[in-house]
Design a protein around this motif. Structure first.
Motif, mmCIF file in Angstrom:
data_model
loop_
_atom_site.group_PDB
_atom_site.id
_atom_site.type_symbol
_atom_site.label_atom_id
_atom_site.label_comp_id
_atom_site.label_asym_id
_atom_site.label_seq_id
_atom_site.Cartn_x
_atom_site.Cartn_y
_atom_site.Cartn_z
ATOM 1 N N ILE A 118 0.894 -0.856 -0.176
ATOM 2 C CA ILE A 118 -0.275 -0.118 -0.219
ATOM 3 C C ILE A 118 0.962 1.172 0.275
ATOM 4 C CG2 ILE A 118 -1.782 1.794 1.195
ATOM 5 C CD1 ILE A 118 -3.239 -0.353 0.167
ATOM 6 N N HIS A 144 2.411 2.989 -2.908
ATOM 7 C CA HIS A 144 1.357 3.993 -3.784
ATOM 8 C C HIS A 144 2.441 5.310 -3.738
ATOM 9 C CE1 HIS A 144 -0.663 -0.087 -4.485
ATOM 10 N NE2 HIS A 144 -0.974 0.167 -5.230
ATOM 11 N N ASN A 189 -6.854 3.243 -5.774
ATOM 12 C CA ASN A 189 -6.419 1.676 -6.497
ATOM 13 C C ASN A 189 -8.149 2.062 -6.465
ATOM 14 O OD1 ASN A 189 -4.648 -0.015 -6.053
ATOM 15 N ND2 ASN A 189 -4.250 1.348 -4.064
ATOM 16 N N HIS A 225 -8.590 4.191 -9.986
ATOM 17 C CA HIS A 225 -8.212 4.496 -11.408
ATOM 18 C C HIS A 225 -8.413 2.271 -11.838
ATOM 19 C CE1 HIS A 225 -6.455 8.216 -11.138
ATOM 20 N NE2 HIS A 225 -6.151 8.146 -10.174
ATOM 21 N N TRP A 251 -6.474 -0.014 -10.108
ATOM 22 C CA TRP A 251 -5.243 -0.591 -10.786
ATOM 23 C C TRP A 251 -5.359 -1.926 -9.658
ATOM 24 C CZ3 TRP A 251 -3.005 4.031 -7.763
ATOM 25 C CH2 TRP A 251 -2.951 5.337 -9.221
ATOM 26 N N VAL A 252 -6.853 -2.296 -9.021
ATOM 27 C CA VAL A 252 -7.096 -3.717 -8.599
ATOM 28 C C VAL A 252 -8.373 -3.862 -9.191
ATOM 29 C CG1 VAL A 252 -5.098 -3.597 -6.959
ATOM 30 C CG2 VAL A 252 -7.675 -3.180 -6.838
ATOM 31 N N LYS A 293 -4.067 -7.939 -3.272
ATOM 32 C CA LYS A 293 -4.132 -6.356 -3.194
ATOM 33 C C LYS A 293 -5.948 -5.886 -2.624
ATOM 34 C CE LYS A 293 -0.740 -6.641 -7.208
ATOM 35 N NZ LYS A 293 -0.649 -5.871 -8.310
ATOM 36 N N LEU A 307 -6.014 -3.662 0.882
ATOM 37 C CA LEU A 307 -6.311 -2.624 1.124
ATOM 38 C C LEU A 307 -7.902 -2.411 1.904
ATOM 39 C CD1 LEU A 307 -8.123 -1.846 -2.982
ATOM 40 C CD2 LEU A 307 -5.830 -0.848 -1.897
#
Length: 143
Positions: free
Chosen positions: A24, A27, A49, A52, A54-55, A62, A66
């Motif tokens: 985390i 980033h 995250n 965008h 990203w996951v 991931k 979060l």
């Protein structure tokens, strides 16, 4: 269930949480420890995250990371402790409100919703969870 007070995190569980935090913090462009130190910093990295993409639903680890960031924000805000709960689902990290039987499982909060294709407003989820935990803790109906 065993009392949460006796369910301290094992070294490998602490290491797993730290690995997630390291991912985390990666980033942040600069001063990752400082950026992650605030509640807003934790929520901002989750927000980024998700916004965008990203996951995705296949990124379980991931997504759980979060959830750990969400848990760290709640723990900081409400002075909760990370513990391990051993139940019918296995051993898993949870947040415990000290002096009560209140437990919260933030690790899977985000993952479950994303994996099911649901959209998430992280700020609403955070506030609703925070309010619900506070309401339970101060209701007088909890051990």
């Amino acid at each position: 269930m065993t009392s949460p007070d006796s369910l301290t995190l094992e070294p490998e569980e602490q290491e797993w949480l730290e690995q997630a935090r390291t991912w985390i913090k990666g980033h942040f462009a600069s001063n990752p420890d400082e950026a992650y130190a605030s509640i807003e910093g934790k929520l901002a990295v989750i927000r980024a995250n998700l916004a965008h993409h990203w996951v995705g639903p296949e990124d379980t680890w991931k997504l759980q990371a979060l959830g750990i960031a969400m848990g760290d924000a709640l723990a900081q805000d409400l002075m909760l402790d990370w513990v391990t709960v051993d139940d019918e689902y296995g051993r898993q990290p949870a947040l415990h409100w000290p002096g009560t039987s209140i437990l919260c499982f933030p690790v899977t909060m985000i993952a479950q919703r994303i994996e099911e294709g649901e959209g998430i407003d992280i700020d609403t989820m955070y506030e609703m969870t925070r309010e619900k935990l506070s309401k339970i803790a101060f209701s007088g109906d909890v051990e």
